[in-house]
Design an enzyme around this catalytic site. Structure first.
Site, short mmCIF file in Angstrom:
data_model
loop_
_atom_site.label_atom_id
_atom_site.label_comp_id
_atom_site.label_asym_id
_atom_site.label_seq_id
_atom_site.Cartn_x
_atom_site.Cartn_y
_atom_site.Cartn_z
N LEU A 184 36.09 34.56 33.60
CA LEU A 184 37.37 34.86 32.94
C LEU A 184 37.41 36.31 32.48
O LEU A 184 38.45 36.98 32.56
CB LEU A 184 37.58 33.92 31.76
CG LEU A 184 38.38 32.63 31.98
CD1 LEU A 184 39.82 32.94 32.28
CD2 LEU A 184 37.78 31.78 33.07
N VAL A 224 28.80 30.92 32.58
CA VAL A 224 29.30 31.48 33.84
C VAL A 224 30.82 31.61 33.80
O VAL A 224 31.38 32.62 34.25
CB VAL A 224 28.85 30.62 35.04
CG1 VAL A 224 29.46 31.16 36.34
CG2 VAL A 224 27.33 30.62 35.16
N CYS A 225 31.49 30.60 33.24
CA CYS A 225 32.95 30.67 33.14
C CYS A 225 33.39 31.84 32.25
O CYS A 225 34.42 32.47 32.52
CB CYS A 225 33.49 29.36 32.56
SG CYS A 225 33.19 27.93 33.59
N THR A 226 32.62 32.12 31.22
CA THR A 226 32.94 33.25 30.35
C THR A 226 32.89 34.56 31.13
O THR A 226 33.77 35.42 30.98
CB THR A 226 31.97 33.29 29.16
OG1 THR A 226 32.13 32.09 28.40
CG2 THR A 226 32.22 34.50 28.27
#
Length: 229
Positions: free
Chosen positions: A54, A49-51
């Site tokens: 960002l 999810v962070c990928t």
């Protein structure tokens, strides 16, 4: 941190700067300058999810630049981890390939900033049992005051369309004596501040004001479509 508080200055290692340890550090106030800023945290590097977040923030970077907003992200992993992860993000997002990543990532391995700003998620732990950061987002004005904060759990990715929308609202309401209604977008009508007297409305608006009749008889719902919003 409460809305209206002065956002504290800090120094931290980031992915920008030269190879030496000192040059990798930024002074937040110096980096921010007279711009608006968004500081947002992520649970960990190399997470799906962070990928996506960002990548979306990097794709939207020109939109933030247009609005005079600087971006900076934080997670509790190392600089070397950040740098490797950035290459994955660029690979996952074709628009970013063969380009420099447009904003810095803060390494907060000791969780000092995460604790200072209340970013730790009590329910999310790494493989060593250490708490991870949740998805905090702070909008800081040029006056270094906190204008908005949003807090998401690790399981829910943010909408950067919403982040753009709230920045537009914050910047507009700083200039004009209006509030923005539910689901507002630029170009939609705004609400005249209910604290303004009829005389103050005349002094502050050249645009037509529409008073919406209410059963209470109180004239507190006043619509205005701004000419230059």
């Amino acid at each position: 941190m409460r809305l209206g508080d002065t956002f504290p200055n800090f120094q931290a290692p980031t992915t920008i700067g030269g190879k030496s340890f000192f040059l990798r550090h930024i002074d937040f106030y110096e980096w921010l300058g007279d711009s608006w800023g968004i500081l947002f945290s992520h649970p960990a590097d190399y997470t799906p999810v962070c990928t996506t977040e960002l990548g979306r923030a990097a794709n939207y970077f020109p939109k933030f630049v247009e609005r005079g907003v600087k971006l900076i992200a934080l997670s509790v992993d190392s600089l070397e981890s950040h740098k490797g992860w950035v290459e994955d993000i660029k690979s996952y997002c074709p628009e970013l390939r063969n380009k420099d990543f447009p904003f810095p990532l803060i390494a907060d391995e000791k969780r000092e900033l995460a604790i200072k700003f209340g970013m730790l998620d009590p329910d999310e732990k790494d493989s060593k049992g250490m708490p991870l950061t949740c998805r905090s987002l702070f909008v800081i004005g040029p006056d270094k005051k906190l204008k908005l904060s949003i807090l998401y759990p690790a399981s829910t990715g943010r909408s950067f369309d919403e982040v753009i929308r709230v920045v537009d609202s914050l910047q507009l309401t700083q200039k004009r004596k209006v509030a923005t209604p539910a689901d507002w977008k630029p170009g939609n009508h705004c609400m005249v501040l209910p604290t303004l007297t009829p005389e103050e409305v005349k002094a502050n608006f050249t645009e037509e004001i529409t008073v919406v009749p209410m059963p209470s008889g109180k004239n507190y719902v006043r619509h205005v479509t701004l000419n230059n919003n």
